[in-house]
Motif scaffolding. Sequence first.
Motif, PDB file in Angstrom:
ATOM      1  N   SER A 245       0.825  -1.201   0.000  1.00 63.24           N
ATOM      2  CA  SER A 245       0.000   0.000   0.000  1.00 63.24           C
ATOM      3  C   SER A 245       0.860   1.252   0.000  1.00 63.24           C
ATOM      4  CB  SER A 245      -0.928  -0.012   1.221  1.00 63.24           C
ATOM      5  OG  SER A 245      -1.741   1.135   1.233  1.00 63.24           O
ATOM      6  N   ILE A 246       1.984   1.235   0.772  1.00 62.87           N
ATOM      7  CA  ILE A 246       2.881   2.393   0.784  1.00 62.87           C
ATOM      8  C   ILE A 246       3.590   2.541  -0.553  1.00 62.87           C
ATOM      9  CG2 ILE A 246       4.938   3.354   1.901  1.00 62.87           C
ATOM     10  CD1 ILE A 246       4.069   1.969   4.476  1.00 62.87           C
ATOM     11  N   GLY A 247       3.951   1.392  -1.142  1.00 56.33           N
ATOM     12  CA  GLY A 247       4.651   1.440  -2.433  1.00 56.33           C
ATOM     13  C   GLY A 247       3.807   2.035  -3.531  1.00 56.33           C
ATOM     14  N   MET A 248       2.455   1.926  -3.403  1.00 56.86           N
ATOM     15  CA  MET A 248       1.589   2.498  -4.415  1.00 56.86           C
ATOM     16  C   MET A 248       1.694   4.017  -4.475  1.00 56.86           C
ATOM     17  SD  MET A 248       0.126   0.200  -6.126  1.00 56.86           S
ATOM     18  CE  MET A 248      -0.041  -1.581  -6.050  1.00 56.86           C
ATOM     19  N   LEU A 249       2.231   4.638  -3.414  1.00 57.30           N
ATOM     20  CA  LEU A 249       2.390   6.091  -3.396  1.00 57.30           C
ATOM     21  C   LEU A 249       3.722   6.517  -4.020  1.00 57.30           C
ATOM     22  CD1 LEU A 249       1.063   6.920   0.203  1.00 57.30           C
ATOM     23  CD2 LEU A 249      -0.155   7.109  -1.962  1.00 57.30           C
ATOM     24  N   GLY A 250       4.494   5.545  -4.486  1.00 54.23           N
ATOM     25  CA  GLY A 250       5.795   5.846  -5.065  1.00 54.23           C
ATOM     26  C   GLY A 250       6.906   5.909  -4.042  1.00 54.23           C
ATOM     27  N   LYS A 251       6.618   5.554  -2.807  1.00 51.58           N
ATOM     28  CA  LYS A 251       7.624   5.524  -1.764  1.00 51.58           C
ATOM     29  C   LYS A 251       8.403   4.226  -1.883  1.00 51.58           C
ATOM     30  CE  LYS A 251       6.078   9.331   0.240  1.00 51.58           C
ATOM     31  NZ  LYS A 251       6.889  10.569   0.351  1.00 51.58           N
TER      32      LYS A 251
ATOM     33  N   THR B 180      16.301  -7.685  -2.904  1.00 51.76           N
ATOM     34  CA  THR B 180      15.654  -8.331  -4.048  1.00 51.76           C
ATOM     35  C   THR B 180      14.426  -7.523  -4.438  1.00 51.76           C
ATOM     36  OG1 THR B 180      16.383 -10.502  -3.294  1.00 51.76           O
ATOM     37  CG2 THR B 180      14.598 -10.445  -4.913  1.00 51.76           C
ATOM     38  N   ALA B 181      14.310  -7.210  -5.695  1.00 49.73           N
ATOM     39  CA  ALA B 181      13.127  -6.480  -6.171  1.00 49.73           C
ATOM     40  C   ALA B 181      11.911  -7.398  -6.224  1.00 49.73           C
ATOM     41  CB  ALA B 181      13.416  -5.896  -7.545  1.00 49.73           C
ATOM     42  N   THR B 182      10.723  -6.810  -6.059  1.00 49.32           N
ATOM     43  CA  THR B 182       9.470  -7.571  -6.082  1.00 49.32           C
ATOM     44  C   THR B 182       8.648  -7.181  -7.290  1.00 49.32           C
ATOM     45  OG1 THR B 182       8.263  -5.940  -4.791  1.00 49.32           O
ATOM     46  CG2 THR B 182       9.505  -7.606  -3.563  1.00 49.32           C
ATOM     47  N   VAL B 183       7.500  -7.805  -7.419  1.00 47.65           N
ATOM     48  CA  VAL B 183       6.623  -7.521  -8.555  1.00 47.65           C
ATOM     49  C   VAL B 183       5.996  -6.150  -8.426  1.00 47.65           C
ATOM     50  CG1 VAL B 183       6.135  -9.951  -8.977  1.00 47.65           C
ATOM     51  CG2 VAL B 183       4.734  -8.674  -7.354  1.00 47.65           C
ATOM     52  N   ILE B 184       6.010  -5.600  -7.243  1.00 45.03           N
ATOM     53  CA  ILE B 184       5.430  -4.272  -7.026  1.00 45.03           C
ATOM     54  C   ILE B 184       6.543  -3.247  -7.128  1.00 45.03           C
ATOM     55  CG2 ILE B 184       4.183  -2.803  -5.400  1.00 45.03           C
ATOM     56  CD1 ILE B 184       2.922  -5.292  -4.249  1.00 45.03           C
ATOM     57  N   GLU B 185       6.302  -2.239  -7.891  1.00 45.87           N
ATOM     58  CA  GLU B 185       7.307  -1.199  -8.082  1.00 45.87           C
ATOM     59  C   GLU B 185       7.553  -0.469  -6.771  1.00 45.87           C
ATOM     60  OE1 GLU B 185       8.076   2.661 -10.979  1.00 45.87           O
ATOM     61  OE2 GLU B 185       6.211   1.525 -11.088  1.00 45.87           O
ATOM     62  N   SER B 186       8.779  -0.096  -6.507  1.00 44.85           N
ATOM     63  CA  SER B 186       9.211   0.625  -5.306  1.00 44.85           C
ATOM     64  C   SER B 186       9.152  -0.244  -4.054  1.00 44.85           C
ATOM     65  CB  SER B 186       8.358   1.890  -5.082  1.00 44.85           C
ATOM     66  OG  SER B 186       8.444   2.757  -6.185  1.00 44.85           O
ATOM     67  N   MET B 187       8.979  -1.542  -4.161  1.00 46.02           N
ATOM     68  CA  MET B 187       8.893  -2.434  -3.012  1.00 46.02           C
ATOM     69  C   MET B 187       9.968  -3.505  -3.156  1.00 46.02           C
ATOM     70  SD  MET B 187       5.590  -4.613  -1.782  1.00 46.02           S
ATOM     71  CE  MET B 187       5.747  -6.076  -0.798  1.00 46.02           C
ATOM     72  N   TYR B 188      10.801  -3.614  -2.076  1.00 45.78           N
ATOM     73  CA  TYR B 188      11.944  -4.507  -2.118  1.00 45.78           C
ATOM     74  C   TYR B 188      11.918  -5.410  -0.886  1.00 45.78           C
ATOM     75  CZ  TYR B 188      13.446  -1.152  -5.603  1.00 45.78           C
ATOM     76  OH  TYR B 188      13.493  -0.336  -6.695  1.00 45.78           O
ATOM     77  N   LEU B 189      12.675  -6.511  -0.997  1.00 44.06           N
ATOM     78  CA  LEU B 189      12.651  -7.521   0.063  1.00 44.06           C
ATOM     79  C   LEU B 189      14.069  -7.970   0.382  1.00 44.06           C
ATOM     80  CD1 LEU B 189      11.242  -9.694   1.881  1.00 44.06           C
ATOM     81  CD2 LEU B 189      11.268 -11.169  -0.157  1.00 44.06           C
ATOM     82  N   ILE B 190      14.315  -8.145   1.690  1.00 45.84           N
ATOM     83  CA  ILE B 190      15.526  -8.813   2.157  1.00 45.84           C
ATOM     84  C   ILE B 190      15.048 -10.038   2.920  1.00 45.84           C
ATOM     85  CG2 ILE B 190      17.565  -8.685   3.613  1.00 45.84           C
ATOM     86  CD1 ILE B 190      17.696  -5.738   3.101  1.00 45.84           C
ATOM     87  N   SER B 191      15.347 -11.212   2.402  1.00 43.43           N
ATOM     88  CA  SER B 191      14.869 -12.445   3.043  1.00 43.43           C
ATOM     89  C   SER B 191      15.734 -12.793   4.238  1.00 43.43           C
ATOM     90  CB  SER B 191      14.880 -13.590   2.024  1.00 43.43           C
ATOM     91  OG  SER B 191      16.223 -13.874   1.643  1.00 43.43           O
ATOM     92  N   SER B 192      15.270 -13.763   4.979  1.00 43.65           N
ATOM     93  CA  SER B 192      15.975 -14.164   6.202  1.00 43.65           C
ATOM     94  C   SER B 192      17.180 -15.032   5.911  1.00 43.65           C
ATOM     95  CB  SER B 192      15.027 -14.918   7.125  1.00 43.65           C
ATOM     96  OG  SER B 192      14.606 -16.125   6.488  1.00 43.65           O
ATOM     97  N   GLY B 193      17.124 -15.777   4.858  1.00 45.06           N
ATOM     98  CA  GLY B 193      18.196 -16.715   4.593  1.00 45.06           C
ATOM     99  C   GLY B 193      17.988 -18.004   5.354  1.00 45.06           C
ATOM    100  N   PRO B 194      19.030 -18.837   5.434  1.00 44.78           N
ATOM    101  CA  PRO B 194      18.898 -20.107   6.152  1.00 44.78           C
ATOM    102  C   PRO B 194      18.574 -19.868   7.636  1.00 44.78           C
ATOM    103  CG  PRO B 194      20.902 -20.064   4.838  1.00 44.78           C
ATOM    104  CD  PRO B 194      20.366 -18.667   4.821  1.00 44.78           C
ATOM    105  N   ILE B 195      17.837 -20.796   8.217  1.00 44.80           N
ATOM    106  CA  ILE B 195      17.469 -20.681   9.637  1.00 44.80           C
ATOM    107  C   ILE B 195      18.700 -20.993  10.487  1.00 44.80           C
ATOM    108  CG2 ILE B 195      16.014 -21.593  11.464  1.00 44.80           C
ATOM    109  CD1 ILE B 195      13.916 -22.196   9.340  1.00 44.80           C
ATOM    110  N   PRO B 196      19.172 -20.026  11.295  1.00 45.28           N
ATOM    111  CA  PRO B 196      20.374 -20.239  12.095  1.00 45.28           C
ATOM    112  C   PRO B 196      20.035 -20.935  13.406  1.00 45.28           C
ATOM    113  CG  PRO B 196      19.639 -18.017  12.381  1.00 45.28           C
ATOM    114  CD  PRO B 196      18.682 -18.644  11.395  1.00 45.28           C
TER     115      PRO B 196
END
Length: 778
Positions: A593-599, A640-656
């Motif tokens: 929802s925030i990404g829809m504002l171009g943020k 990592t970029a997502t399908v939504i413009e202006s919205m990005y993701l950092i995953s957790s990676g392997p479970i430590p």
Amino acid sequence: MDFRQQEEAAFDLKATILQYLRHWLWFVIALLLCLGAAWLYLKRATPMYQVSASILIKDEKKGASNEMLKDLDLFAGSKLVDNEAEVLKSRMLMEMVVDELNLTVSYYSEDRFRDYELYSESPVRVTANQLQGFAYENPLYIHPLGEQKFELLDENRHLLGTFLYTQSIKSKYGTFRVFKQQDTGDDLVKVQFSSRDRMIDQLLRDVNVSLLNKNSTVLSISYQSAVPEKGKAILSKLLDVYTFTSLEDKNREATNTLRFIEERLKLVTGELSDVEKDVERYKTSAGITDLSAESNLFLEKVKDNDSKLSEVDIQIKVLEGVERYVNSEGAASNVAPATLMVTDPVLTSYIENLSQLELQKEKISRGARSSNPFLETINTQIANTKQAIRENLSNQKRSLTITRTALQGNNSRLEGAIRSIPRKEREYVGVQRQQNIKENLYLILLQKREETALSYASTVTDSRIVDVPNSTSLPVSPKKNIIYLAALILGIFLPAGYIYGREMLIDTVQSKKEIEAKTGLAVFGEIALRDRKDKSNFIDAKGRDFIAEQFRTIRTNLQYLNKEDNGKATTILLTSSMSGEGKTFVALNLAASIGMLGKKVLMMELDLRKPKLSEYMNIKPKKGITHYLTGQAEEDELITATVIESMYLISSGPIPPNPSELLAGDKIQKLIEVYQRSFDYIILDMPPIGLVSDASLLAPLADTCFYLIRHEVTPRNHLNFLKDLSKSKRFKSINVIFNGVNYKNSREYGYGYGSYYGYGTYGYGDEKKRKGLFSRRK
């Protein structure tokens, strides 16, 4: 109390009413069931009528006590009245009522719902000679066939045979006869036998005798019966046998006295006849026709003296008879036969009192045990009265003995004087003196017999019927109004109690007001419960559905959060009390929802134990936060970029194996500070703070914390943890998001809130829904 405590203490009447009105169908069903059960009960219940009568006990002693003692209420009622009440409920009288009315046989007409007792309207009458135990446990059926015959059926309505009226019948029920009573048709008559003892016990239990007023001697007798005519007959017969037995007891004393006098008269009459014959023979043999003046003078003196001596002898015999009565083991039948011949008023009062006590004792002993307090009191009074009589008798006998000795001395002196008279005249005087003695005794006995006969003839009962047995026009039970009222109340309170009890047993959060009242925190935003058919993890941020609008509302409210304007990204931390409250879903759609504002929005999957954000977005990055924290990746390798413009993701990676230790280091802080310079918003998806400490470790890095509470999922006791968390100031700003709100079940919004508020008022939803809602409202 502060404002929140006052709000918590306030009673929300509207919400409470809506809470119950949502289940209106339960109330309708409960009312129909309860009222139906009440109607069925009234159809099956036998209406009972109250039959009552009153009787006046003539208690002459009532009111004879001191007026001061009356005022002190030391004599709350006459013991005689209490005794008569016990007599009216005695087993002996009930036996007579049962036998004379033949209450051991009842007649019924069967109906769809219940049996109706016929009593006098029964077309037949059964007289039992000898019944078996089987008859008391199973009904018998009689089917009239006309004026001469009838069919007899057993408890299963199997034909036992066809018989003639008045014929002696022997069956498994016993031996009995059936008589034609009246012609009321050929309907089947149900005959129920009861044992004699059972009916007596039932009457003893159901007949009530009570004193109407403690200042009066009127007894009220009541009995409840399904047939008013039968109840009247029972009370009338009870009063009849009570009156009969009372008269019988009173006449027994006079009868015994008459019997004693008659026996004495027979003896004295014989002795008087012998003396008269002796006088006649003496006059004939001696030729005596007249006496000299001197002889007449001595004769008159001797006559007077002998008369007094005779009276003394009679008194002594009377006293001896009284003494025998007193020494006897006092049954009421052992009445003192000479009571009416006692001249001493004190002794007479003692004897009358003893006789009344003996009669009362016999009445009470018929219906009471030996340990009855009234019986023990009467036994004590009898013993005291007998002792007083013995003392009085001893004194009187001593006085009479002295008198008799003196009279006998006078006789001796007179006889000495008479000896100077010629022998014939002296002998004549002796013979005539015996005649006078017997005549005087005979006249006394005749007088007492007449007095006793008059007393016997004037004997009346000590009671009088004030009101004859009368029945109420309407049944006293069951009361229809009370039954229906109870059914109505029960029909309301059963579902209400169930709803209230269910609400009391629910231990999950149910409303927004509940959160605000118990935590002191305002709800920052609400998210409705999604349709179960919708399995997608994304909400159309540009859509017009209700949930999308709620996310836009939360996005709008973000600008009102207190944040330092330092040119860095707004960092939002999402956590909750437990797993399953929708943190990842809210984080994902809030970022969209925030990404829809171009943020530019960066989502960091910091739930290193159960990461779901990458799974929801169907992204599988090669590098994650775990790689960075362990030195296997750099900052620019994680995004990592997502399908939504202006919205990005950092995953957790392997479970430590040690997520808390990794997050406790400085590297995560440096990582977030790096991204704060290149993004507008950073959303930290953290594990539940109520289970692990990861969220607490990153609390200083977050500008605000969104604490998720899920409707009907989050336990209520977790609100206390949230309250403590707010007081501890662990986060710069903590805000509550109420997730998964089921508006249909919410006590706060009422039924239909979601559809009306979401689609009808403000037009969210497609055109078809709006038209449909418009039609319904119209």
